[in-house]
Every structure is written in structure tokens, then in C-alpha cells.
Design an enzyme around this catalytic site. Sequence first.
Site, mmCIF file in Angstrom:
data_model
loop_
_atom_site.group_PDB
_atom_site.id
_atom_site.type_symbol
_atom_site.label_atom_id
_atom_site.label_comp_id
_atom_site.label_asym_id
_atom_site.label_seq_id
_atom_site.Cartn_x
_atom_site.Cartn_y
_atom_site.Cartn_z
ATOM 1 N N GLU A 181 -8.403 -8.969 -12.734
ATOM 2 C CA GLU A 181 -8.607 -8.064 -11.598
ATOM 3 C C GLU A 181 -10.036 -7.545 -11.447
ATOM 4 O O GLU A 181 -10.463 -7.250 -10.343
ATOM 5 C CB GLU A 181 -7.638 -6.864 -11.717
ATOM 6 C CG GLU A 181 -6.173 -7.231 -11.584
ATOM 7 C CD GLU A 181 -5.816 -7.744 -10.197
ATOM 8 O OE1 GLU A 181 -6.450 -7.312 -9.199
ATOM 9 O OE2 GLU A 181 -4.906 -8.572 -10.083
ATOM 10 N N SER A 461 48.031 30.531 -8.711
ATOM 11 C CA SER A 461 48.493 31.235 -9.912
ATOM 12 C C SER A 461 47.492 31.238 -11.049
ATOM 13 O O SER A 461 47.717 31.909 -12.053
ATOM 14 C CB SER A 461 49.793 30.614 -10.402
ATOM 15 O OG SER A 461 50.774 30.725 -9.403
#
Lengths: 754, 158
Positions: A181, A461
Site C-alpha cells: 500500500e 393473584s
Amino acid sequence: MAVFFLKNKRIRKSPGLILKVFVLLALVFAAYLYTLNVRVQEQFEGKRWQVPSRVFARPLELYSGKTLSRDQLIYELKLLRYTNNESLKQGSYYTKRKSIYIHTRPFQFWDESQSAIFLEVKFKRNKIHSIWNVNTGEALDLWRLEPLFIGGIYPKKKEDRILVRLQDVPDSLIETLLAVEDRDFYRHYGVAPLSILRALVANIRAGGRVQGGSTLTQQLVKNFFLSSEKTISRKLNEALMSLLLEFHYDKDEILEAYLNEIYLGQDGNRAIHGFGLAAQFYFDVPLAALNQGQIALLVGLVKGASYYDPRRFEARAKQRRHVVLKVQEKLGLTTLENVMSYDQSPLGVSKNKPSGMTRYPAFIDLVKRQLQEDYHPDDLSSEGLRLFTTIDPWQQNQLEQAVKSQLPKLDKKTRLKKNKLQVAAMLSDTGSASVRAMIGGRNFRAQGFNRVLDAKRHVGSLIKPAVYLTALKQPDTYNLISLLQDSPIRVALENGGSWTPNNYDKKFHGEVSLISALANSYNAATVRLGMKLGLENVGQTLKDLGIKREVGMYPSMLLGASSMSVLEVLQMYQTLAEQGIQTPIRAIHTVTTADGETISKYPIKVQQTIKAETVYLLLKSLEEVANSGTARYAANKLGKNFKLAGKTGTTNDYKDSWFAGITGDKVAVVWLGDDDNQSVGLTGGSGALKIWTELIAKTSSRSLNMPVPEGVSFAKLDAVMHKKGEVICASDIVLPFISGYLPKRRNGASCVDD
Amino acid sequence: MLTIKENQLHWQLFVVIFIVFITGCSTTAKKTDSVLEPEVIDNKLPGIGDDERVIAIPPPPREKYQSSPVVRGLLMKSKDKFDAKEFDAAANYIERGINISPNDPMLWQRLAVIRLEQGDFKQAKQLAKKSNVLVESDIEIRTANEAIIEQANRLLSP
């Protein structure tokens, strides 16, 4: 513009004007350069990257006597991506006779650093018999495997990376990268016109791109700041910013930034940045363990990570790897023979890519919410923090299996359309109140609506324990055998109307004992009791149990016409499990930096809000729910010797099916219902209890065995009023009472053969 | 230089810690399930007449609590850190122990002592209460917890 100036006679005759124009242009350019400079420095100096937080599950502790099967340990090792072979590599295991041999990995825990070890775990039936350091022959008290990475908290840009330092990057990777690169990286000033030219010639000769024209600095600038559009202005900005970057920072800093920034792939909506994460993502190995072929492939991806994706375009990726391998050969990093060998070999990418997507989205959501008081969401998603949580992957799996097993049967029982029946569930440990498993819906992996936290439903409940606890707080007036009236009641309401609650079986049972009224969940008896005690007092008990929200003080609250989330119900029952000691439910215990420095701790905190003796009595009643009441199914399935306490909950028109229960080591809550609030046709006993029971069968190993508080005395009774005037006669009814408040004999409560 | 009050507080804390660690170091028989032998022991209890057939059950015999080997190991490691004044590290070992054995009163008691030393007196008191809820019949642990609670109350008072 220059030609205009040169052709314009007036301007040619006015050198002073020309000078002024140039000065003006120079000033404008300088100002522009200044803004670019500020931008470059801010990005580089400040939060350079958004590194997501990493979330870890609980580590598996190994010690002699632990209830753990070989299968479970192998399951955990596979989750941690340990391979089954006899190699000496870290991260491998093998079985031999009754033992499992493990080459563990090192790990930086929140409290200490643990080195790798060669471990033998010996089993006897479904327990660990002993654990040994194979190399030293030393028996070990305790060892823990590294915790499972369960997901990340990502920034909005959904970038992910594992930060690496330059010194930790293999030299061959750096050399290969620079050769491909930016050969002149250490010589240029950010932009290299000669490199562009050289690259052009080299690429023409090679018939392909073997060298890049942009420098690494330019590529870094493009990734950091700019779009990928190929315009002159963008290129100019790129060049200027590159020069500025080089002016302010040295080469090594820029290279290190590049190694962590470069885009190298995509995983769904998670972007893979940097070589550290790419090594893990493609090859499931740390950066330092990459071989030349793997390095060649990763460097090759820089040119186009999507185009050369090795999982989607194998042939292209192989070709690109070959090009980079040839560069390595020229550099002397590899030989021709190796190149040829790699060319014949597959790419070697891991089949199962480690995913950044979490398997536990509901739990991660809870973690985020528990942290949001202390951390801004941006910090959670960008500082690379390590979050150590309580979730237990094995128990989570058992919860999911229990739901998968029961839900199809429950689907058939409801009249809802396919997949309409929803589920939410949570499981925690007693003691620490640590969340070990949770699901927010029937699609376990779905992000979005988290029913555990956000679905506020009537609890029915489930609220009754709060009413009876309020009564038991008055031992001079109420005990477990106090007689209650389960008979029709009309309650006057504030709006002028009235309310006449009915029982589930549409019958009234007359005089019943308190313990029986709770075990059988009689509505009328509960409402009579609650109205006598006072709604505010019941409300206070709910607060004592850990319910923080303001509960509406209406008579219907006594039967659970109050909306709560699964998390809130779990907190309530956790306080009961801890015998009146409120222990906040927690999902996370430590936050550290990426380097392991602790920055936040969430320790176990306790506060006694209800007397232990009062809760002890209440829990005895809830044991009866399982023994003889609405949760008999659980006792039947888990066995007579496995004690538990719990409560079913069913709301009006069967819109919600709940079960909350406690064993010797777990608290769990399950809810079933429909998001659109349609009837699901299931009671707590016929619905949620089924999932709860299967979950507990797989995850709980301790029967409920509550320590007897000092303020409790026992009495043996010859008769207890049970239901509808029925008297249970026996010589072995032993019940607890608050010391000093043993019961008086009651007229009429005698046995036939007395 | 410590003031007289600080000296006294440190001495009291030392006594508490001494009692706690002596309790932790002693070993006796493991706790077993006790069998209740119901018998009429006192029918002169308040509210119960001579002909009442409510029979009080005597409390179980007092036994000493014994932590499991792995918890004993963690308690020792915690003690080492505590002695080195690394209180957060000491607490980390205790929390690991609680994950393994949540009903061990020694773990909660040790955490109470650590919080006391760290100045979190409210939490120290609550943790000692938690230990007392779990301790059932071991008088030594209970006595040490009461000492911690008393100490915390003293330190909390203005």
C-alpha cells in the site's frame, strides 16, 4: 482565474492590486487550512475511535462438589470456541474416561489476571469430583474459565474494532502492508507524487493493482474524515489534511491509527474496522497468531473489503491473496514453495464467524438501562469498556429450551392466531439476586419490545402475598390458622358504584384458615382481609417488597388489578426469598476500562424491610400453594422432596397467565399473554407454571429449606380449618408462629373421633 | 496522631473483627437436619389453657455452622486481602463465595466487616442482619453479628 488576471490590461498595469488579491486569497486559504487543521487535531487527539463496550457473561466457576455434568462443561467450552483435540494449544480440550482435560486461555478478570493452565476436571456422576493442575499435579480449590463474550454496545455508526498497539502487530503484517500500500511511508510527508507515478507503472506491468497510489496517511484521512467520492475537491482536502496530519504526528502514531481504522469487512450492520478485529472475524485467532497466508488475505482486503470478501467471493479473494503473497516473496517474508502451497490451500476462514450480534438482546437491554444512571449512552458505545454481567449462558439456554418445549403445546390451548401468544421470563439466584437468564418475547433474538422490562400487565393473584404479609405483620391478630370469611362481599367504590369480587370456582367457602385462603387463592377472603387491613398498609408492604412504582390504592388492587413488569414481580418475590431482606436485582457487577482498570462496581446491597419471622410464615403458606394449592403441578413434577414456594396469577378474562416461585437457590417469574390484551385462555397453573416447572427442573439444584429465624416457634396442632368448614384432623400438623403468639384453641374446631 | 475517640473506635473494631475471625477459624461437626421431637414442654404459655391441644415444639439443638471447603478457601483469600487493607479485593472474594454458596452466614458476616472498615456503616449493619437471618442456631456467629450491628449503630449515631 489566473488567465483572466493576466489578460486584463487594467490589472496588468496595477501590480499593487494583484498583490492585494493574492494576499486576500492567501488569507482565505490560510483560514481554510486552519479549520482543516483544527478538524484533524480534534479527531486525532480526542476520541479517535468509537470502540464499543464488550459485554461478558458470568465466568464458569469450577470446584469440587459443584453440581455440573460433563455435558454442561462441554457445552460451555464449545460456547467459548474451545476445539476438541489433544493439541497443546490454548483453547482446546479433550475427554478421557471420567475427566475433561482443558488448555485454558489467560484472561484479565475484573479482580485479577488469570494465566492459562492445563486443567483436569474429574467428574463423579453429575458433580465435579476434583480439579487438578496437570503440569504441577496440584489439586485446585477453585478455577474459573474466561467469561463468554455475549455482545457489544455499539455506536450509532455500528463500527466495531479491537484496538491494537503498534508493538503488538506482527512485523510481517506491517512489512506486507507497507509494501503493498505505501512503500515510501516512512519517507514521504503525507502525499507522494512520485509514489503515485511508480504505482501506476508497477500496476500496468503486473496487469493488476499491486501498489496503491494513495499513501497510508491519505487512506487514513479518507477513512476518518471524508467520503469515498472521487472528486477533485475531495482529493485536494485529502492531500491537505494528510500534510497536516504528518506535520502534527509521527509516523508510528499514524501507522497505528491506520491499523485500527482501516475498513476490512461487514457483518450485518456491524462494520469491521482494524486488523485486530479482522483477524478474529475471519480466522477466529488473535492478531499475533496469523500465518503468512492469513496476513496476505487481510492486507489484500484493504483494496476492497466487500469486493474481496473471502466468504462470498472465494475465487477473487484467492487471487488477491496470491498477488500479495508474491509481494511477500519478493520481500523475503516467504518462499516460492510456501506461495505455491498457499495457492493450493483453501482460504481458511472460520465457518462460524464470531458475531457481534448478541444472542441475548433482552438482557443487554437490561444491562444498558442499569448503567444509564452512571454512563452516557455515547460513553457506553465508544470507550471500549468491559462490562462484566451476571447472565449464565447455560441457564439461559435451559430457559429457552423450556419455552421452546412448552410454547407449542400452550399455543394449541389458546384461541389466538399463530405466534400471538407471547412470553416473558426471568431467572435469578437467591443471595446475590443476580439475573441468570431472561427472555423478552417468544423470538429470543429479536431486538425491540422487551416484555420483561416494558410490558406492564395486571398481576392478578401474584399480589396476594403482599395482602397476607400485611396481616402476618400483626401477630397479635393474625397467624396462619386465623379464620377468614370467604363469603360474598360488596365493596363500595369512590365513584358511587360497588364491586363484588368472585372466586375462580364461582363458589364461596365460608370459614377458612389464612393459610388455606392463600394456598387456594380465594378472592373473597383476600378482599375482606385487605379491606380490613387498609389499602395503604398493603401498599406499604408492596414498597417493603421492592415495588417502587406508586400503586393505585383501589380495592381491586387487592386482587392484582395493578400493572407490573416481570422485573418488578421478580424483585417482589426476591425479597420474599431473602426472608424480608430487599436485595436489588442486578445484571451487571463491574465495569472496567479496556486495560482492566475497574471504574465502577455494583456490589450486592441489602436492606431488611420486613421481619424475617413474618416472611417465614408467609413462605410456609406459599409452600402450601405447591403442596395442595394451585401449583400442585410443580410439586408433582419436581418430586415430593423438592420443596418450593410460589404463587399462580390469572387475570380477568384469562388475559394474563403468571407464575412466580422460589426454590433453595432460584427465583423465577414467567408471564404469558397477548400484546393486544386478548384473552389467552390460560390460568397461571395451566400456562406459566408449565414453563416455570420445566425451567426449574433444569436449573435449580436446591430444595427450599429456609433457616428458621429466632422469632419463630413451632406448634403441633390437632386440627386446622381448611376449606368450606372442612377440618383437617391429623396429629402431625406442625406450623410456625411468631414466638409469644402461639394460637388459642378455637371452639368447634375439633375432630370427629375426639 | 490518632485522637482518643479514634483510638477507641479502632479498639472496638479490633474486638469485633477478632470475635468474627475466631468464629471463622473454629471447626466442629457439620450441621445436620434436626429431628423435632414434639412433646408438651410447657402448657402454661400465654393464652393456652390446661386442656389445649396445641403443643409447642422445642427449638432444634444448637449446632455450629461449617462453610464448605471452597468457601473456606475464599474466606482465607479474602482475609489476606483484608489484612493488607485491600478491601475491594477482599469483597470480590466474598461476592464470588456468595455466588457459590448464598446461604453461608460467614460470607455475609465477612462482607459486613469489610463494609464497616470501608466506612459504609449502614450497609455493614444490614449485612450483619442478613447473616443473622441465615445463621439459625450458631450462637457464636450470631453474637459476632450483634457486635457488628452494635458497632455500626454507635458509628452511625451523631
